[in-house]
Design a protein around this motif. Structure first.
Motif, mmCIF file in Angstrom:
data_model
loop_
_atom_site.group_PDB
_atom_site.id
_atom_site.type_symbol
_atom_site.label_atom_id
_atom_site.label_comp_id
_atom_site.label_asym_id
_atom_site.label_seq_id
_atom_site.Cartn_x
_atom_site.Cartn_y
_atom_site.Cartn_z
ATOM 1 N N TRP A 108 -9.245 -3.935 11.480
ATOM 2 C CA TRP A 108 -7.922 -4.533 11.239
ATOM 3 C C TRP A 108 -7.396 -5.165 12.525
ATOM 4 N N LYS A 112 -6.468 -6.888 1.469
ATOM 5 C CA LYS A 112 -6.984 -5.581 1.878
ATOM 6 C C LYS A 112 -6.017 -4.933 2.871
ATOM 7 N N THR A 113 -5.912 -3.626 2.800
ATOM 8 C CA THR A 113 -5.050 -2.866 3.696
ATOM 9 C C THR A 113 -5.767 -2.569 5.010
ATOM 10 N N ALA A 137 4.341 -2.768 3.020
ATOM 11 C CA ALA A 137 2.884 -2.691 2.970
ATOM 12 C C ALA A 137 2.299 -3.829 3.784
ATOM 13 N N THR A 150 -1.082 -6.158 4.263
ATOM 14 C CA THR A 150 -2.366 -6.561 3.698
ATOM 15 C C THR A 150 -2.805 -7.848 4.367
ATOM 16 N N CYS A 172 -0.631 -1.101 13.535
ATOM 17 C CA CYS A 172 -0.763 0.209 12.889
ATOM 18 C C CYS A 172 -0.487 1.356 13.858
#
Length: 84
Positions: free
Chosen positions: A38, A28-29, A22, A24, A13
């Motif tokens: 994350w 979940k993001t 995207a 996931t 990120c």
């Protein structure tokens, strides 16, 4: 040339993805987990000479001791028992 660094930066990120992409994990993001959570779940494992002493199990036990990993202990316990 084929996007390895771009992929790793996206997984961490560090860069914004385009609208068509995207990330996931378990549905979940990164935003849903929070970025520290994350990054605790998504890891890069370098394929090279290991210079750390100890076993893989000891290294994972150390990682699980960090606060960002505590919520995963119950889930990981089942995996650890399977490894024994």
């Amino acid at each position: 040339g084929i996007g390895k660094t771009q992929l790793l930066r996206a997984l961490a990120c560090l860069d914004h993805l385009n609208e068509e992409a995207a990330l996931t994990l378990d549905g979940k993001t990164p935003e849903a987990y929070g970025f520290p959570g994350w990054r605790a779940r998504v890891s890069y494992v370098y394929q090279g000479r290991v210079s750390l002493k100890g076993t893989v199990r000891e290294h994972f036990a150390k990682l699980r001791s960090f606060s960002s990993h505590r919520e995963r202990l119950a889930k990981d316990q089942g995996t650890a028992e399977q490894l024994q």
